[in-house]
Design a protein around this motif. Structure first.
Motif, PDB file in Angstrom:
ATOM      1  N   MET A   1     -12.589  22.680 -28.905  1.00 55.56           N
ATOM      2  CA  MET A   1     -11.893  21.995 -27.989  1.00 55.56           C
ATOM      3  C   MET A   1     -11.092  22.719 -26.829  1.00 55.56           C
ATOM      4  O   MET A   1     -11.065  22.367 -25.519  1.00 55.56           O
ATOM      5  CB  MET A   1     -10.944  20.921 -28.506  1.00 55.56           C
ATOM      6  CG  MET A   1     -11.963  19.906 -29.371  1.00 55.56           C
ATOM      7  SD  MET A   1     -10.619  18.899 -30.293  1.00 55.56           S
ATOM      8  CE  MET A   1     -10.022  17.887 -28.784  1.00 55.56           C
ATOM      9  N   MET A   2     -10.505  23.774 -27.030  1.00 55.26           N
ATOM     10  CA  MET A   2      -9.743  24.770 -26.324  1.00 55.26           C
ATOM     11  C   MET A   2     -10.521  25.209 -25.172  1.00 55.26           C
ATOM     12  O   MET A   2     -10.242  25.636 -24.057  1.00 55.26           O
ATOM     13  CB  MET A   2      -8.924  25.532 -27.030  1.00 55.26           C
ATOM     14  CG  MET A   2      -7.457  24.810 -27.698  1.00 55.26           C
ATOM     15  SD  MET A   2      -6.756  26.346 -28.625  1.00 55.26           S
ATOM     16  CE  MET A   2      -6.015  27.069 -27.231  1.00 55.26           C
ATOM     17  N   LYS A   3     -11.797  25.456 -25.631  1.00 61.60           N
ATOM     18  CA  LYS A   3     -12.677  26.371 -24.397  1.00 61.60           C
ATOM     19  C   LYS A   3     -13.086  25.350 -23.241  1.00 61.60           C
ATOM     20  O   LYS A   3     -13.367  25.851 -22.417  1.00 61.60           O
ATOM     21  CB  LYS A   3     -14.113  26.559 -25.185  1.00 61.60           C
ATOM     22  CG  LYS A   3     -13.863  27.689 -26.210  1.00 61.60           C
ATOM     23  CD  LYS A   3     -15.131  27.847 -26.785  1.00 61.60           C
ATOM     24  CE  LYS A   3     -15.006  29.025 -27.862  1.00 61.60           C
ATOM     25  NZ  LYS A   3     -16.561  29.416 -28.666  1.00 61.60           N
ATOM     26  N   GLY A   4     -13.110  24.007 -23.684  1.00 64.04           N
ATOM     27  CA  GLY A   4     -13.314  23.113 -22.531  1.00 64.04           C
ATOM     28  C   GLY A   4     -14.864  22.861 -22.117  1.00 64.04           C
ATOM     29  O   GLY A   4     -15.057  22.489 -21.036  1.00 64.04           O
ATOM     30  N   ASP A   5     -15.603  23.280 -22.910  1.00 62.35           N
ATOM     31  CA  ASP A   5     -17.022  23.036 -22.721  1.00 62.35           C
ATOM     32  C   ASP A   5     -17.672  21.630 -22.685  1.00 62.35           C
ATOM     33  O   ASP A   5     -16.603  20.776 -23.050  1.00 62.35           O
ATOM     34  CB  ASP A   5     -18.026  23.998 -23.668  1.00 62.35           C
ATOM     35  CG  ASP A   5     -17.836  25.289 -23.563  1.00 62.35           C
ATOM     36  OD1 ASP A   5     -17.370  25.878 -22.504  1.00 62.35           O
ATOM     37  OD2 ASP A   5     -18.191  26.134 -24.423  1.00 62.35           O
ATOM     38  N   LYS A   6     -18.598  21.470 -21.900  1.00 62.62           N
ATOM     39  CA  LYS A   6     -19.063  20.019 -21.782  1.00 62.62           C
ATOM     40  C   LYS A   6     -19.481  19.380 -23.079  1.00 62.62           C
ATOM     41  O   LYS A   6     -18.952  18.202 -23.309  1.00 62.62           O
ATOM     42  CB  LYS A   6     -20.202  19.825 -20.929  1.00 62.62           C
ATOM     43  CG  LYS A   6     -20.622  18.405 -20.567  1.00 62.62           C
ATOM     44  CD  LYS A   6     -21.788  18.536 -19.557  1.00 62.62           C
ATOM     45  CE  LYS A   6     -22.464  17.149 -19.273  1.00 62.62           C
ATOM     46  NZ  LYS A   6     -23.347  16.802 -18.584  1.00 62.62           N
ATOM     47  N   ASP A   7     -19.855  20.104 -23.943  1.00 64.29           N
ATOM     48  CA  ASP A   7     -20.210  19.567 -25.435  1.00 64.29           C
ATOM     49  C   ASP A   7     -20.204  21.087 -26.197  1.00 64.29           C
ATOM     50  O   ASP A   7     -20.255  22.151 -25.870  1.00 64.29           O
ATOM     51  CB  ASP A   7     -21.496  19.039 -25.488  1.00 64.29           C
ATOM     52  CG  ASP A   7     -22.634  20.000 -24.753  1.00 64.29           C
ATOM     53  OD1 ASP A   7     -22.814  20.902 -24.958  1.00 64.29           O
ATOM     54  OD2 ASP A   7     -23.595  19.235 -23.799  1.00 64.29           O
ATOM     55  N   PHE A   8     -20.266  20.908 -27.577  1.00 67.66           N
ATOM     56  CA  PHE A   8     -20.305  21.808 -28.541  1.00 67.66           C
ATOM     57  C   PHE A   8     -20.944  21.264 -29.990  1.00 67.66           C
ATOM     58  O   PHE A   8     -20.637  20.133 -29.896  1.00 67.66           O
ATOM     59  CB  PHE A   8     -18.951  22.518 -28.616  1.00 67.66           C
ATOM     60  CG  PHE A   8     -17.864  21.618 -29.256  1.00 67.66           C
ATOM     61  CD1 PHE A   8     -17.671  21.691 -30.674  1.00 67.66           C
ATOM     62  CD2 PHE A   8     -16.909  21.008 -28.453  1.00 67.66           C
ATOM     63  CE1 PHE A   8     -16.688  20.776 -31.103  1.00 67.66           C
ATOM     64  CE2 PHE A   8     -15.947  20.438 -28.784  1.00 67.66           C
ATOM     65  CZ  PHE A   8     -15.755  20.197 -30.313  1.00 67.66           C
ATOM     66  N   LYS A   9     -21.263  22.170 -30.748  1.00 68.01           N
ATOM     67  CA  LYS A   9     -21.761  21.956 -32.236  1.00 68.01           C
ATOM     68  C   LYS A   9     -20.986  22.660 -33.392  1.00 68.01           C
ATOM     69  O   LYS A   9     -20.535  23.776 -32.818  1.00 68.01           O
ATOM     70  CB  LYS A   9     -23.271  22.252 -32.192  1.00 68.01           C
ATOM     71  CG  LYS A   9     -24.137  21.321 -31.214  1.00 68.01           C
ATOM     72  CD  LYS A   9     -25.535  21.678 -31.310  1.00 68.01           C
ATOM     73  CE  LYS A   9     -26.329  21.202 -30.102  1.00 68.01           C
ATOM     74  NZ  LYS A   9     -26.358  19.677 -30.550  1.00 68.01           N
ATOM     75  N   ILE A  10     -20.806  21.973 -34.391  1.00 67.98           N
ATOM     76  CA  ILE A  10     -20.212  22.731 -35.550  1.00 67.98           C
ATOM     77  C   ILE A  10     -21.224  22.810 -36.412  1.00 67.98           C
ATOM     78  O   ILE A  10     -21.716  21.430 -36.811  1.00 67.98           O
ATOM     79  CB  ILE A  10     -18.901  22.116 -35.857  1.00 67.98           C
ATOM     80  CG1 ILE A  10     -17.832  22.394 -34.891  1.00 67.98           C
ATOM     81  CG2 ILE A  10     -18.480  22.611 -37.389  1.00 67.98           C
ATOM     82  CD1 ILE A  10     -16.703  21.886 -35.359  1.00 67.98           C
TER      83      ILE A  10
END
Length: 384
Positions: A144-153
């Motif tokens: 969340m701190m990276k601020g990317d448009k989307d991410f996966k775990i």
């Protein structure tokens, strides 16, 4: 304008006095540290400009400014609370504006941090109640701190439920930032269930419904094992209803997702009545009975104790809403009860849909006895 900070209050007092006399412009040398004695005051802009032209040479540069911005900057500096004894001089030009910008930035950062913290806590709780525990807290916050448009775990676990055979469950959690705000949302998770090494696994995407009907990881596993799960859902019209669901492995959508069969509450499946037909020891204790019913509704293959002629034996049971019964397996997971007559097969077409939409991004479809047998051949585990 660069000023001597030890002279700040003196310069402010002198400037306020000159302003009260009608002086509207100041002129000063940009190359020196100014004090109350080096600032000149003028009533008109032409007078201030003429003074600057006369005083400017190769060694000195003079400019003029309206007196009001200077007063604003001096007052902001005095009220800022800065320890003036630690700094000898400061560029006063635009100090009030810079101070406002700094305060706004701090406030915005504070508000953003509060919002992000609340967003993090909300997503953390979503993961917890969807069955993923608190394992991903640090990874979630870092993404969340990276601020990317989307991410996966990514998550990989072993589902053996205490039995020798082990199923590998790989889960991809999908998060996306809103187009309108900085808030992230947990939209879906994609599951790959692999029962044997070097063979492709069974795949399915499960969508998160914030109001109702979200499927937990354990329920997803049970569905992919061919069992049925009981959930409360909400129709498109906002009406709540209860339904059993199972995956139809013979019918998939354009994305390769298996569609859902639905056995609505009006379909008439009574789990309690179905299990009461069997001599199960756990049914004699209210707490054990309640735990057993809840486990079966989650789609678990549940260990129970059958009693016959005073002899106890360990067996396994699972709900079978399609044929309004329960399936029974021995200790080696061999199916020992067959369907109790052709009249149960009428459930294939009756009552599966009551005109309400199943809010899990899937559609209903027909079952068959052949499909049911195929699904049950896949069952190789018991519930935790």
């Amino acid at each position: 304008m660069i000023i001597d900070l030890t002279e700040t209050e003196m310069i402010l007092s002198f400037t306020e006095e000159m302003a009260s006399y009608g002086y509207r412009y100041v002129a000063f040398n940009t190359d020196i540290v100014n004090n109350a004695d080096t600032i000149e005051f003028f009533r008109s802009s032409p007078d201030a400009q003429e003074y600057c032209l006369v005083m400017t040479n190769d060694a000195n540069c003079y400019i003029n400014k309206p007196i009001d911005p200077l007063l604003e900057d001096l007052r902001a500096l005095v009220q800022s609370g800065l320890d003036l004894s630690l700094i000898e001089a400061i560029d006063l030009t635009g100090f009030a504006r810079r101070l406002r910008d700094r305060k706004e930035l701090l406030e915005n950062n504070l508000n953003t941090n509060k919002m992000n913290q609340k967003n993090f806590e909300y997503l953390r709780d979503q993961l917890k109640y969807t069955g993923f525990g608190e394992t991903f807290d640090a990874e979630l916050k870092a993404n969340m701190m990276k601020g990317d448009k989307d991410f996966k775990i990514m998550h990989t676990g072993i589902m053996n439920n205490g039995l020798p055979n082990k199923d590998t469950l790989t889960v991809e959690l999908n998060f996306k930032k809103s187009d309108q705000t900085d808030l992230y949302f947990f939209n879906s998770y994609h599951v790959n269930l692999k029962k044997e090494e070097n063979k492709p696994g069974l795949e399915q995407t499960f969508y998160i419904n914030n109001d109702s009907g979200s499927i937990t990881m354990k329920e997803a596993y049970n569905l992919m094992e061919g069992r049925s799960v009981n959930k409360d859902f909400r129709s498109k019209e906002g009406e709540s209803y209860n339904s059993w669901i199972s995956l139809n492995f013979k019918d998939a959508d354009n994305n390769g997702n298996f569609k859902f069969n639905q056995y609505h509450q009006n379909y008439g499946y009574d789990l309690e009545a179905s299990i009461a037909k069997h001599s199960i020891k756990e049914l004699d204790t209210p707490q054990y009975k309640e735990d057993l019913m809840n486990s079966l509704k989650k789609g678990n293959l549940q260990s129970v104790t059958f009693v016959a002629g005073g002899v106890e034996s360990k067996m396994y049971v699972e709900a079978n809403p399609q044929f309004k019964t329960i399936n029974v397996y021995d200790a080696n997971l061999n199916r020992i009860n067959q369907r109790e007559g052709k009249n149960q097969k009428q459930g294939e077409s009756e009552g599966q849909s009551s005109g309400k939409d199943l809010n899990v991004n899937q559609e209903n479809s027909d079952d068959s006895e052949k499909t049911d047998k195929k699904m049950h051949r896949k069952i190789k585990s018991k519930s935790i």
